[in-house]
Each structure stands twice: as structure tokens, then as C-alpha cells.
Design a protein around this motif. Structure first.
Motif, PDB file in Angstrom:
ATOM      1  N   UNK A 197      37.066  36.601  43.876  1.00  0.00           N
ATOM      2  CA  UNK A 197      36.562  37.160  42.626  1.00  0.00           C
ATOM      3  C   UNK A 197      37.060  36.411  41.406  1.00  0.00           C
ATOM      4  N   UNK A 198      38.370  36.232  41.320  1.00  0.00           N
ATOM      5  CA  UNK A 198      38.938  35.569  40.147  1.00  0.00           C
ATOM      6  C   UNK A 198      38.487  34.108  40.047  1.00  0.00           C
ATOM      7  N   UNK A 199      38.557  33.403  41.176  1.00  0.00           N
ATOM      8  CA  UNK A 199      38.199  31.974  41.163  1.00  0.00           C
ATOM      9  C   UNK A 199      36.722  31.785  40.842  1.00  0.00           C
ATOM     10  N   UNK A 200      35.878  32.679  41.363  1.00  0.00           N
ATOM     11  CA  UNK A 200      34.441  32.529  41.153  1.00  0.00           C
ATOM     12  C   UNK A 200      34.020  32.608  39.700  1.00  0.00           C
ATOM     13  N   UNK A 201      34.830  33.243  38.864  1.00  0.00           N
ATOM     14  CA  UNK A 201      34.481  33.364  37.451  1.00  0.00           C
ATOM     15  C   UNK A 201      34.529  32.025  36.716  1.00  0.00           C
ATOM     16  N   UNK A 202      35.092  31.001  37.370  1.00  0.00           N
ATOM     17  CA  UNK A 202      35.107  29.685  36.728  1.00  0.00           C
ATOM     18  C   UNK A 202      33.704  29.093  36.659  1.00  0.00           C
ATOM     19  N   UNK A 203      32.797  29.553  37.538  1.00  0.00           N
ATOM     20  CA  UNK A 203      31.445  28.999  37.558  1.00  0.00           C
ATOM     21  C   UNK A 203      30.668  29.352  36.286  1.00  0.00           C
ATOM     22  N   UNK A 204      30.552  30.637  35.894  1.00  0.00           N
ATOM     23  CA  UNK A 204      29.881  30.924  34.623  1.00  0.00           C
ATOM     24  C   UNK A 204      30.588  30.289  33.436  1.00  0.00           C
ATOM     25  N   UNK A 228      25.803  33.697  39.883  1.00  0.00           N
ATOM     26  CA  UNK A 228      27.167  33.235  40.094  1.00  0.00           C
ATOM     27  C   UNK A 228      28.198  34.133  39.419  1.00  0.00           C
ATOM     28  N   UNK A 229      27.749  35.065  38.595  1.00  0.00           N
ATOM     29  CA  UNK A 229      28.643  36.073  38.025  1.00  0.00           C
ATOM     30  C   UNK A 229      28.703  37.303  38.917  1.00  0.00           C
ATOM     31  N   UNK A 230      27.558  37.669  39.489  1.00  0.00           N
ATOM     32  CA  UNK A 230      27.507  38.857  40.342  1.00  0.00           C
ATOM     33  C   UNK A 230      28.285  38.656  41.646  1.00  0.00           C
ATOM     34  N   UNK A 231      28.243  37.446  42.183  1.00  0.00           N
ATOM     35  CA  UNK A 231      28.931  37.187  43.462  1.00  0.00           C
ATOM     36  C   UNK A 231      30.437  37.405  43.339  1.00  0.00           C
ATOM     37  N   UNK A 232      31.135  36.738  42.385  1.00  0.00           N
ATOM     38  CA  UNK A 232      32.575  37.013  42.273  1.00  0.00           C
ATOM     39  C   UNK A 232      32.873  38.436  41.833  1.00  0.00           C
ATOM     40  N   UNK A 233      31.989  39.021  41.020  1.00  0.00           N
ATOM     41  CA  UNK A 233      32.189  40.420  40.613  1.00  0.00           C
ATOM     42  C   UNK A 233      32.185  41.329  41.839  1.00  0.00           C
ATOM     43  N   UNK A 234      31.316  41.046  42.806  1.00  0.00           N
ATOM     44  CA  UNK A 234      31.260  41.822  44.035  1.00  0.00           C
ATOM     45  C   UNK A 234      32.561  41.676  44.823  1.00  0.00           C
ATOM     46  N   UNK A 235      33.034  40.427  44.975  1.00  0.00           N
ATOM     47  CA  UNK A 235      34.286  40.190  45.696  1.00  0.00           C
ATOM     48  C   UNK A 235      35.463  40.877  44.990  1.00  0.00           C
ATOM     49  N   UNK A 236      35.508  40.772  43.668  1.00  0.00           N
ATOM     50  CA  UNK A 236      36.602  41.360  42.914  1.00  0.00           C
ATOM     51  C   UNK A 236      36.607  42.880  43.052  1.00  0.00           C
ATOM     52  N   UNK A 237      35.432  43.475  43.020  1.00  0.00           N
ATOM     53  CA  UNK A 237      35.340  44.929  43.191  1.00  0.00           C
ATOM     54  C   UNK A 237      35.850  45.347  44.566  1.00  0.00           C
ATOM     55  N   UNK A 238      35.431  44.594  45.596  1.00  0.00           N
ATOM     56  CA  UNK A 238      35.892  44.893  46.951  1.00  0.00           C
ATOM     57  C   UNK A 238      37.404  44.736  47.060  1.00  0.00           C
TER      58      UNK A 238
END
Length: 229
Positions: free
Chosen positions: A179-186, A210-220
Motif C-alpha cells: 500500500x505505502x510503496x504503491x502510492x509512489x506511482x500516482x 494505480x491509486x486504487x490498487x495500493x489503497x486496497x492493499x493498505x486497507x487490507x
């Protein structure tokens, strides 16, 4: 010997990341296709090298290579293999390496998925992603080397922190990191749009996914963390 190679691999990844940053920036500025392609190749190469370095550290953890300071401090012979595997993110150096692995993985996927799209923005996106990887690679090479030796071969390790010997440890941090790492994409796309002066909505549609994907992981990860706590 293999662990010396691991350190050299991280050093090579650092050099390639620096090269890719320059290639992406100047390629975007001059619309030089060779430099732009070199930035894409650098993203792929850095991802492959970081994966190789991570595999070597995992090998060290699973094979009880206690001559490595990281393995000695975060593992022991009696530790079950699934905890040895998750010990990669049980300490600072390993966590940084795992963070860099996920970051370079995200970067490679984004670069490949958009290799024929957003051609004005992507060189800058590559540069931002590689610059972020460069930061972590600098820490790994010069400050928190996961392949540092202890100078002798201890008969056993000091073990993983008992608080981390829980089945949630295997998956909860991974979800948070994704989740945290994925936010670097947006972030990279936003900076790329500013640098290329492409402030239309075309890239926004790509970033939404690319924002929804890490948001999903972070929520989980947060939900799992509540159960762990």
C-alpha cells in the motif's frame, strides 16, 4: 562469496538507477528516443537486480548463514522456515531491501504497461520512480547493508523478535508495504505531468487505477494489523 555478489548487485542497481534518472530526464527534455528507451531499460534492470539481491538474502536466511549480521540478528536454527522467510522484513536492512523490491517491481510493471502510452510523460515518470529507488539503494549500499558480515561464523543466531513470531507477521507487513510503496506511482505521474507541462486529464485516468490498487492493499493491511494487535 555469494553474499559479496549480493552487495555488488545492489551497487550495480544504484549505478543503473542514477543512469536511468538522467536518461529519462534528458530524454524527455530533448525527445531523444534512445535516452527514453534507456530509462525504460534501467527500470527493468534495477527491478531484476534488486530481485536477485533479495533472493540471495532469502537464501542466507533459509540456509542459516549466520556470518551475515542480518541473519545472525534476526534468525536462528530452530526458527520455522516461514518465519525465516518473513524475517526479511523483520529488521531494518531487510525491510529496506524488501521495500526497494516492491518499489522496483511497481516501477517495472508501470513502465511495461505504459511503454506505448503517455510518451511525453513516461520518461519523467521513470526518472521519479528510479530516483525513489536510488534513495533506498543508497541506504542499502552505504548505511544499512543487508550483506554485512560479523567477522566470524556464530554457531546459532539470536532469533527473531518474539513479538514478530506471529502468523500475521507473514502477511500484514506485506500488505502495508504494497500500500505505502504503491502510492509512489500516482506521485511519479503527477511530477511527470508537471515536468512535461501535460496538465490535461488523460494521465489522471491511468493514475486512478494505480491509486486504487495500493489503497486496497493498505486497507487490507490496516484490517489485518488490528487483528494482530
Amino acid at each position: 562469496m555469494i553474499f559479496d555478489i549480493g552487495h555488488l548487485i545492489l551497487l550495480a542497481a544504484l549505478v543503473l538507477a542514477a543512469f536511468g534518472i538522467l536518461g529519462g530526464y534528458f530524454g524527455g527534455q530533448r525527445r531523444n528516443t534512445r535516452l527514453i528507451q534507456s530509462s525504460f531499460n534501467a527500470v527493468y534492470a534495477v527491478a531484476a537486480l534488486v530481485l536477485a539481491a533479495t533472493a540471495i538474502l532469502w537464501y542466507g536466511l533459509l540456509s542459516d548463514a549466520f556470518q551475515l549480521s542480518y541473519v545472525w540478528n534476526h534468525s536462528e536454527r530452530a526458527l520455522p522456515n516461514f518465519y525465516k522467510f518473513s524475517a526479511l522484513w523483520g529488521g531494518q536492512a531487510g525491510s529496506l531491501l524488501f521495500w526497494c523490491l516492491l518499489l522496483s517491481g511497481y516501477s517495472a510493471i508501470v513502465a511495461f504497461a505504459n511503454r506505448h502510452r503517455h510518451q511525453v510523460i513516461m520518461p519523467y515518470v521513470n526518472s521519479v520512480l528510479l530516483a525513489t529507488s536510488l534513495f533506498f539503494l543508497t541506504l542499502l549500499v552505504f548505511a544499512a547493508d543487508p550483506f554485512k558480515r560479523v567477522g566470524f561464523v556464530p554457531p546459532d543466531g539470536q532469533g527473531l523478535n518474539p513479538l514478530l513470531q506471529n502468523y500475521w507477521m507473514i502477511i500484514h507487513p506485506v500488505m502495508l508495504y504494497l500500500g505505502y510503496v504503491g502510492m509512489v506511482v500516482p506521485f511519479a505521474f503527477a511530477v511527470g505531468a508537471l515536468m512535461s507541462k501535460r496538465l490535461d486529464n488523460e494521465w489522471v485516468h491511468t493514475v486512478r487505477r494505480w491509486t486504487l490498487i495500493p489503497w486496497m492493499f493498505l486497507s487490507a493491511g490496516i484490517i489485518m494489523g488490528s487483528q494482530w494487535a
